[in-house]
Design a protein around this motif. Structure first.
Motif, PDB file in Angstrom:
ATOM      1  N   PHE A 153      22.091  67.906 -46.767  1.00 25.98           N
ATOM      2  CA  PHE A 153      20.880  69.013 -46.372  1.00 25.98           C
ATOM      3  C   PHE A 153      20.663  69.771 -47.661  1.00 25.98           C
ATOM      4  CE2 PHE A 153      19.032  72.653 -44.623  1.00 25.98           C
ATOM      5  CZ  PHE A 153      18.303  71.923 -43.403  1.00 25.98           C
ATOM      6  N   VAL A 154      21.379  70.044 -48.616  1.00 30.04           N
ATOM      7  CA  VAL A 154      20.930  70.860 -49.715  1.00 30.04           C
ATOM      8  C   VAL A 154      20.740  70.080 -50.828  1.00 30.04           C
ATOM      9  CG1 VAL A 154      22.377  72.809 -48.876  1.00 30.04           C
ATOM     10  CG2 VAL A 154      23.307  71.454 -50.468  1.00 30.04           C
ATOM     11  N   VAL A 155      20.908  68.649 -50.784  1.00 35.99           N
ATOM     12  CA  VAL A 155      20.499  67.800 -51.979  1.00 35.99           C
ATOM     13  C   VAL A 155      19.089  67.938 -52.397  1.00 35.99           C
ATOM     14  CG1 VAL A 155      20.260  65.312 -52.639  1.00 35.99           C
ATOM     15  CG2 VAL A 155      22.366  66.387 -52.213  1.00 35.99           C
ATOM     16  N   PRO A 156      18.201  68.203 -51.382  1.00 35.53           N
ATOM     17  CA  PRO A 156      16.567  68.045 -51.771  1.00 35.53           C
ATOM     18  C   PRO A 156      16.192  69.309 -52.614  1.00 35.53           C
ATOM     19  CG  PRO A 156      16.870  67.439 -49.696  1.00 35.53           C
ATOM     20  CD  PRO A 156      18.329  67.712 -49.908  1.00 35.53           C
ATOM     21  N   PHE A 157      17.074  70.226 -52.557  1.00 33.23           N
ATOM     22  CA  PHE A 157      16.716  71.555 -53.252  1.00 33.23           C
ATOM     23  C   PHE A 157      16.932  71.388 -54.840  1.00 33.23           C
ATOM     24  CE2 PHE A 157      17.262  73.860 -49.068  1.00 33.23           C
ATOM     25  CZ  PHE A 157      16.324  74.468 -49.139  1.00 33.23           C
ATOM     26  N   MET A 158      17.726  70.429 -55.156  1.00 37.46           N
ATOM     27  CA  MET A 158      17.872  70.340 -56.444  1.00 37.46           C
ATOM     28  C   MET A 158      16.696  69.925 -57.294  1.00 37.46           C
ATOM     29  SD  MET A 158      21.298  70.720 -56.910  1.00 37.46           S
ATOM     30  CE  MET A 158      21.225  71.909 -55.592  1.00 37.46           C
ATOM     31  N   SER A 159      16.376  70.196 -58.474  1.00 39.96           N
ATOM     32  CA  SER A 159      15.216  70.050 -58.962  1.00 39.96           C
ATOM     33  C   SER A 159      14.999  68.674 -59.709  1.00 39.96           C
ATOM     34  CB  SER A 159      15.010  71.180 -60.031  1.00 39.96           C
ATOM     35  OG  SER A 159      13.781  70.965 -60.582  1.00 39.96           O
ATOM     36  N   SER A 212      10.100  77.638 -72.403  1.00 36.50           N
ATOM     37  CA  SER A 212      11.387  76.960 -71.935  1.00 36.50           C
ATOM     38  C   SER A 212      12.479  77.806 -71.054  1.00 36.50           C
ATOM     39  CB  SER A 212      12.052  76.743 -73.227  1.00 36.50           C
ATOM     40  OG  SER A 212      11.779  77.523 -74.260  1.00 36.50           O
ATOM     41  N   VAL A 213      11.966  79.245 -71.219  1.00 34.64           N
ATOM     42  CA  VAL A 213      12.842  80.093 -70.201  1.00 34.64           C
ATOM     43  C   VAL A 213      12.375  79.656 -68.678  1.00 34.64           C
ATOM     44  CG1 VAL A 213      13.192  82.431 -69.179  1.00 34.64           C
ATOM     45  CG2 VAL A 213      13.315  81.983 -71.817  1.00 34.64           C
ATOM     46  N   VAL A 214      11.004  79.584 -68.527  1.00 35.36           N
ATOM     47  CA  VAL A 214      10.616  79.405 -67.140  1.00 35.36           C
ATOM     48  C   VAL A 214      10.721  77.848 -66.665  1.00 35.36           C
ATOM     49  CG1 VAL A 214       8.354  78.870 -65.916  1.00 35.36           C
ATOM     50  CG2 VAL A 214       8.446  80.834 -67.601  1.00 35.36           C
ATOM     51  N   MET A 215      10.902  76.851 -67.688  1.00 32.81           N
ATOM     52  CA  MET A 215      11.475  75.783 -67.399  1.00 32.81           C
ATOM     53  C   MET A 215      12.815  75.423 -66.819  1.00 32.81           C
ATOM     54  SD  MET A 215       9.574  73.304 -67.335  1.00 32.81           S
ATOM     55  CE  MET A 215       9.195  71.602 -68.098  1.00 32.81           C
ATOM     56  N   VAL A 216      13.851  76.260 -67.523  1.00 32.55           N
ATOM     57  CA  VAL A 216      15.109  76.358 -67.163  1.00 32.55           C
ATOM     58  C   VAL A 216      15.188  77.002 -65.725  1.00 32.55           C
ATOM     59  CG1 VAL A 216      17.373  77.251 -67.891  1.00 32.55           C
ATOM     60  CG2 VAL A 216      16.236  76.116 -69.483  1.00 32.55           C
ATOM     61  N   GLY A 217      14.523  78.149 -65.583  1.00 31.48           N
ATOM     62  CA  GLY A 217      14.648  79.032 -64.704  1.00 31.48           C
ATOM     63  C   GLY A 217      14.129  78.138 -63.409  1.00 31.48           C
ATOM     64  N   MET A 218      13.267  77.475 -63.480  1.00 32.49           N
ATOM     65  CA  MET A 218      12.641  76.509 -62.480  1.00 32.49           C
ATOM     66  C   MET A 218      13.615  75.622 -61.881  1.00 32.49           C
ATOM     67  SD  MET A 218       9.972  77.647 -60.952  1.00 32.49           S
ATOM     68  CE  MET A 218       9.474  79.101 -61.624  1.00 32.49           C
ATOM     69  N   LEU A 225      19.879  78.197 -56.446  1.00 35.55           N
ATOM     70  CA  LEU A 225      20.021  79.499 -55.970  1.00 35.55           C
ATOM     71  C   LEU A 225      19.960  79.698 -54.475  1.00 35.55           C
ATOM     72  CD1 LEU A 225      20.108  81.957 -57.979  1.00 35.55           C
ATOM     73  CD2 LEU A 225      17.753  82.514 -57.224  1.00 35.55           C
ATOM     74  N   PHE A 226      19.054  78.885 -53.950  1.00 38.02           N
ATOM     75  CA  PHE A 226      18.965  78.716 -52.476  1.00 38.02           C
ATOM     76  C   PHE A 226      19.987  77.583 -51.750  1.00 38.02           C
ATOM     77  CE2 PHE A 226      15.227  80.846 -53.973  1.00 38.02           C
ATOM     78  CZ  PHE A 226      15.169  81.992 -52.760  1.00 38.02           C
ATOM     79  N   ALA A 227      20.294  76.840 -52.329  1.00 34.58           N
ATOM     80  CA  ALA A 227      20.835  75.516 -51.954  1.00 34.58           C
ATOM     81  C   ALA A 227      22.493  76.276 -51.400  1.00 34.58           C
ATOM     82  CB  ALA A 227      21.314  74.610 -52.862  1.00 34.58           C
ATOM     83  N   VAL A 228      23.006  77.167 -52.340  1.00 34.28           N
ATOM     84  CA  VAL A 228      24.606  77.446 -52.100  1.00 34.28           C
ATOM     85  C   VAL A 228      24.346  78.408 -51.067  1.00 34.28           C
ATOM     86  CG1 VAL A 228      26.381  78.794 -52.873  1.00 34.28           C
ATOM     87  CG2 VAL A 228      25.346  77.081 -54.539  1.00 34.28           C
ATOM     88  N   PRO A 229      23.648  79.571 -50.754  1.00 32.62           N
ATOM     89  CA  PRO A 229      23.631  80.236 -49.393  1.00 32.62           C
ATOM     90  C   PRO A 229      23.350  79.216 -48.151  1.00 32.62           C
ATOM     91  CG  PRO A 229      22.359  81.371 -51.107  1.00 32.62           C
ATOM     92  CD  PRO A 229      22.655  79.894 -51.794  1.00 32.62           C
ATOM     93  N   THR A 230      22.380  78.488 -48.343  1.00 29.66           N
ATOM     94  CA  THR A 230      21.920  77.317 -47.328  1.00 29.66           C
ATOM     95  C   THR A 230      23.028  76.799 -46.950  1.00 29.66           C
ATOM     96  OG1 THR A 230      19.845  77.229 -48.180  1.00 29.66           O
ATOM     97  CG2 THR A 230      20.605  75.381 -46.827  1.00 29.66           C
ATOM     98  N   ALA A 231      24.001  76.106 -47.886  1.00 28.02           N
ATOM     99  CA  ALA A 231      25.214  75.390 -47.397  1.00 28.02           C
ATOM    100  C   ALA A 231      26.529  76.310 -46.719  1.00 28.02           C
ATOM    101  CB  ALA A 231      25.869  74.765 -48.678  1.00 28.02           C
ATOM    102  N   PHE A 232      26.129  77.482 -47.183  1.00 34.79           N
ATOM    103  CA  PHE A 232      27.316  78.394 -46.730  1.00 34.79           C
ATOM    104  C   PHE A 232      26.891  78.588 -45.281  1.00 34.79           C
ATOM    105  CE2 PHE A 232      28.814  82.693 -45.624  1.00 34.79           C
ATOM    106  CZ  PHE A 232      30.083  82.681 -46.165  1.00 34.79           C
ATOM    107  N   ALA A 242       9.019  76.201 -44.932  1.00 35.66           N
ATOM    108  CA  ALA A 242       8.957  77.602 -44.542  1.00 35.66           C
ATOM    109  C   ALA A 242       9.378  78.475 -45.581  1.00 35.66           C
ATOM    110  CB  ALA A 242       9.577  77.752 -43.203  1.00 35.66           C
ATOM    111  N   LEU A 243      10.625  78.103 -46.325  1.00 35.48           N
ATOM    112  CA  LEU A 243      11.494  78.899 -47.180  1.00 35.48           C
ATOM    113  C   LEU A 243      10.531  78.824 -48.390  1.00 35.48           C
ATOM    114  CD1 LEU A 243      14.171  80.214 -47.970  1.00 35.48           C
ATOM    115  CD2 LEU A 243      14.567  77.951 -49.086  1.00 35.48           C
ATOM    116  N   ALA A 244       9.992  77.687 -48.798  1.00 31.97           N
ATOM    117  CA  ALA A 244       8.847  77.720 -49.950  1.00 31.97           C
ATOM    118  C   ALA A 244       8.016  78.782 -49.907  1.00 31.97           C
ATOM    119  CB  ALA A 244       8.377  76.080 -50.195  1.00 31.97           C
ATOM    120  N   TRP A 245       7.336  78.602 -48.722  1.00 25.05           N
ATOM    121  CA  TRP A 245       6.312  79.500 -48.470  1.00 25.05           C
ATOM    122  C   TRP A 245       6.579  80.661 -48.494  1.00 25.05           C
ATOM    123  CZ3 TRP A 245       4.684  83.443 -45.241  1.00 25.05           C
ATOM    124  CH2 TRP A 245       2.989  83.746 -45.149  1.00 25.05           C
ATOM    125  N   ILE A 246       7.641  81.392 -47.945  1.00 28.99           N
ATOM    126  CA  ILE A 246       8.071  82.778 -47.999  1.00 28.99           C
ATOM    127  C   ILE A 246       8.265  83.383 -49.355  1.00 28.99           C
ATOM    128  CG2 ILE A 246      10.043  84.270 -47.321  1.00 28.99           C
ATOM    129  CD1 ILE A 246      10.124  82.574 -44.667  1.00 28.99           C
TER     130      ILE A 246
END
Lengths: 717, 86
Positions: A433-439, A465-471, A477-484, A700-704
């Motif tokens: 379920f969280v795999v698709p969150f990986m960039s 490059s900061v933005v690239m890495v950040g993205m 960032l969202f995958a871990v709480p989702t799994a939890f 939905a998460l992406a929109w919010i």
């Protein structure tokens, strides 16, 4: 699923890491069929095996397992397959038990349980070469006598030794139907088993075998009772008194089965194995290095980065070839059809584009599976899980989630397929379920375009490059709480214990690794491929129709002096604007207004639901720079930099403000925009429920989150 | 009598008792870890959890929390010879 030419069915059973699949490949010579067991996501691998005398049987490779106690879907399949309880499958005529010669005791426990099913068996002592190296001598004649005369043969499937002996032994087992000697149950346990069998048969009116009675008495898992239709109220009293009877005889009912079997096996193995002088295995020494407190994690990171870095680098070249092959095909196929523009566009943009859209994933899938195969067969995969488990256990995943999540940075599809290595169904589902969150690499062109067009020019390459890495971190960032949340609150499945064998290190056999890589790729093409293809055609049709010739004439009339290329691009843009997709984009633009998207971006977002990288070429069309726009296209960047809101409260301000650019990137980082991923998720989770859930949740998460980003940044700047 | 979770890396012992009602213990019993079996804590993972133990010629990993119910007799008269390295 029967083969008409081969009347006999033989099952291959054994512990994991015994070289069972290598033996299967050696016996069937890759004449294999892969299917699925009904109702579960367990692959059914079978092939035709020649018994050396011209006789052919169907050989089915059952999942590796340590015990017949049903704790996972894989184990349940083995029990059902061996008992003939699988719809459309026969009861096997013989069972080949693959045993690791260096650890007979542990391996024969499963054999001893299988013996209870009363099928004729063949014992294959595989990896005999390793046992010999270690100085172990095994008296196979004595072992065969002790086991009631069943064939016992030595083999080294890796080296291709002893395969003919295995074939002959199967022929002999099928002909003579010799059952393996069974354990003698202590009187009270035997009586308890009889009680259970009698009561279950009376209550359900079905035939209850001795093996069924054992599963009912010894397992807490109710799967056997459920299959028989023995209800809780019916069985509760019987099982309780039967277990009390076992307890009174001095055995804990939950421990009786292994205790009795292991005691039996110790007498069976008495004098069978003699230890001579030999080299101790090198695994312990290798582990001292690879699992070292400080060096271990460093080497681990090095191995993983090396492997997955090369997935990117190696796949880049074949991907470029496929891309140029697709483009070349278009240039060949399109011109002769100039007189039929609709057919031309369907063929070039719809069909060829659709095939290209999933063919381009193939190199990454092949290379990733090659590496995963090497990691698994070498024995390092278990060590990787051992090192990483602590990082994942707190959010309900386990160490085996690491490789799927890491490979998600290349492409979600092979990572979803690789979640099959996770035994715990709960952790497997949460990981998938969280795999698709990986960039994944398809997000890269989107980030690249935005960074090159806006972040770089405005804030300098450092911020780019900061933005690239950040993205690349946003998804994590969202995958871990989702799994939890998923494992703690949503999935009410009991967590499985994380008991993992750290097997002996071994050189992977190229044929096995390549063969599995090929099978996975073929499965992807046949299953996900058709879905991707269909979605691409639908999106093509939506952005092509309606196509009234008057639109082109109007544009041409309005720009009489413009160059042909410019007019062509404008015509394209006008057609997309009035297509169903364009109209729909304009209609739903208000939904994307809080994110700062105009209708052109909205159309781009909608068109890229089947495949997110499509946004780049769609923006190319809507911003009238012509088709085939790339992330590094100068025209597209300029057109986007110059784009301004033409109406509304933001009229005159640039559409691509910092806020909108960041919101767009965050939206693409989180949104579920990949048809193949959805299709594969449905396939791997055994239904559309989780796939639909993933789509709704991620979108939905992406929109919010993108709305939050836009609204906060626009106020700050 | 010491819980397996408190053994030090390299320490040997004989399994005194486990809890057969628990799923982990059932799995370990299927692998041959029964009372009386000699086991050795080989190492802990770099982050301190899980553990790698060796018994009956095999190396198996299990989590710290899952090792609490396994009671090991470290004073028992263990055979001097180490369990076979796989």
């Amino acid at each position: 699923m029967s083969t008409p030419e081969a009347g006999l069915l033989v099952a291959l059973v054994g512990n994991p890491n015994t070289g069972k699949s290598t033996l299967f490949n050696a016996l069937t010579g890759l004449r294999q069929r892969v299917g699925n067991y009904p109702g579960v996501t367990v692959a059914r691998k079978s092939g035709t095996c020649d018994l050396g005398d011209g006789q052919k049987v169907e050989l089915v490779d059952l999942p590796g397992l340590y015990s017949l106690a049903a704790a996972s879907p894989d184990e349940q399949v083995v029990i059902d397959a061996l008992s003939g309880n699988i719809a459309g499958d026969r009861r096997p005529d013989a069972v080949v038990l693959v045993v690791d010669s260096t650890n007979l005791l542990r391996n024969l426990f499963l054999a001893s349980q299988v013996a209870e099913l009363g099928r004729p068996v063949v014992i294959v002592l595989n990896q005999a070469d390793v046992a010999k190296e270690q100085g172990l001598r095994i008296d196979i004649d004595l072992l065969s006598r002790r086991l009631g005369g069943v064939p016992v043969v030595l083999s080294s499937a890796w080296k291709g030794e002893g395969i003919l002996d295995v074939r002959r032994a199967i022929a002999s087992a099928v002909a003579k139907q010799t059952p393996m000697k069974r354990v003698v149950w202590p009187t009270n346990i035997a009586a308890a088993l009889t009680d259970v069998a009698t009561a279950a048969a009376t209550d359900t009116g079905k035939q209850v075998s001795e093996a069924d009675a054992q599963r009912l008495l010894f397992d807490t898992n109710p799967s056997t009772a459920d299959r028989l239709g023995w209800t809780v109220t019916q069985r509760d009293k019987t099982l309780r008194s039967a277990r009390d009877r076992v307890r009174n005889s001095g055995y804990n009912p939950m421990a009786a089965e292994p205790l009795v079997h292991y005691a039996h096996l110790r007498t069976v193995l008495e004098g069978v194995v003699t230890e001579g002088a030999g080299k101790a295995g090198r695994s312990a020494a290798v582990d001292r290095l690879l699992l070292h407190r400080f060096l271990g994690p460093v080497l681990f990171l090095g191995i993983m980065l090396g492997f997955f870095g090369s997935v990117f680098w190696l796949a880049k070249f074949p991907m470029a070839w496929i891309q140029s092959g697709v483009d070349w095909t278009k240039t060949v196929v399109a011109p002769p059809l100039d007189a039929y523009p609709m057919l031309q566009s369907l063929l070039a943009d719809g069909i060829i584009g659709g095939v290209g859209a999933f063919l381009v994933f193939l190199p990454q899938i092949l290379i990733l599976f090659l590496f995963i195969g090497i990691l698994e067969d070498s024995g390092y995969m278990a060590r990787a899980a051992f090192i990483m488990d602590r990082l994942f256990s707190w959010c309900g995943l386990n160490g085996k989630s690491f490789v799927p999540l890491l490979s998600g940075f290349a492409c979600a599809i092979p990572s979803l397929l690789s979640t099959r290595t996770i035994e715990d169904p709960k952790a497997r589902l949460a990981t998938a379920f969280v795999v698709p969150f990986m960039s994944c690499s398809a997000r890269f062109p989107v980030y690249a375009l935005m960074c090159a067009a806006f972040i770089g020019p405005l804030y300098g390459p450092g911020w780019e490059s900061v933005v690239m890495v950040g993205m690349h971190c946003v998804g994590l960032l969202f995958a871990v709480p989702t799994a939890f949340v998923l494992t703690r609150l949503v999935l009410k499945v009991k967590p499985q214990p994380f008991v993992l064998e750290l097997p002996r290190y071994q050189m992977p056999k190229p044929r096995d690794v390549l063969w599995r890589m090929w099978q996975n790729a073929a499965e992807f093409v046949s299953k996900a491929g058709t879905v991707i293809f269909a979605i691409t055609i639908i999106v093509w049709a939506l952005s092509y129709f309606p196509r009234d010739a008057s639109v082109a004439e109007r544009i041409k009339a309005a720009n009489p002096a413009a160059a042909e290329e410019v007019v062509k691009a404008k015509v394209q843009a006008a057609y997309v604007e009035q297509s169903y997709m364009g109209r729909f984009g304009k209609a739903v633009q208000p939904i994307f207004d809080p994110l700062g998207f105009d209708w052109k971006i909205t159309v781009g977002v909608l068109a890229s639901f089947p495949a997110r990288e499509v946004i780049v070429s769609t923006l190319g069309v809507t911003y009238s720079v012509g088709e085939g726009a790339k992330a590094d296209s100068q025209h597209l960047r300029q057109a986007m930099q110059n784009a301004k809101w033409s109406e509304g409260p933001r009229a005159g301000t640039p559409i691509f403000s910092l806020a909108a650019v960041l919101a767009l990137m965050v939206f693409f980082a989180l949104c579920s925009q990949c048809g193949p991923t959805i299709a594969t998720l449905a396939q791997e989770t055994g239904g559309w429920k989780w796939a639909a859930g993933s789509f709704v949740y991620m979108t939905a998460l992406a929109w919010i989150v993108a709305t939050l980003v836009y609204q906060v940044v626009i106020r700050l700047s | 009598m010491t819980p397996l979770s408190q053994l030090l890396p390299g320490q040997f012992g004989k399994l005194a008792s486990l809890n057969p009602e628990r799923g982990v213990d059932q799995r370990l019993m299927a692998l041959g870890l029964l009372p009386g079996m000699v086991l050795k804590l080989i190492r802990k993972a770099p982050l301190g959890d899980p553990l790698a133990i060796e018994f009956a010629g095999q190396v198996v990993s299990l989590r710290l929390a899952e090792a609490e119910n396994l009671i090991v007799d470290v004073s028992a008269d263990c055979p001097i010879q180490r369990p076979r390295q796989p």
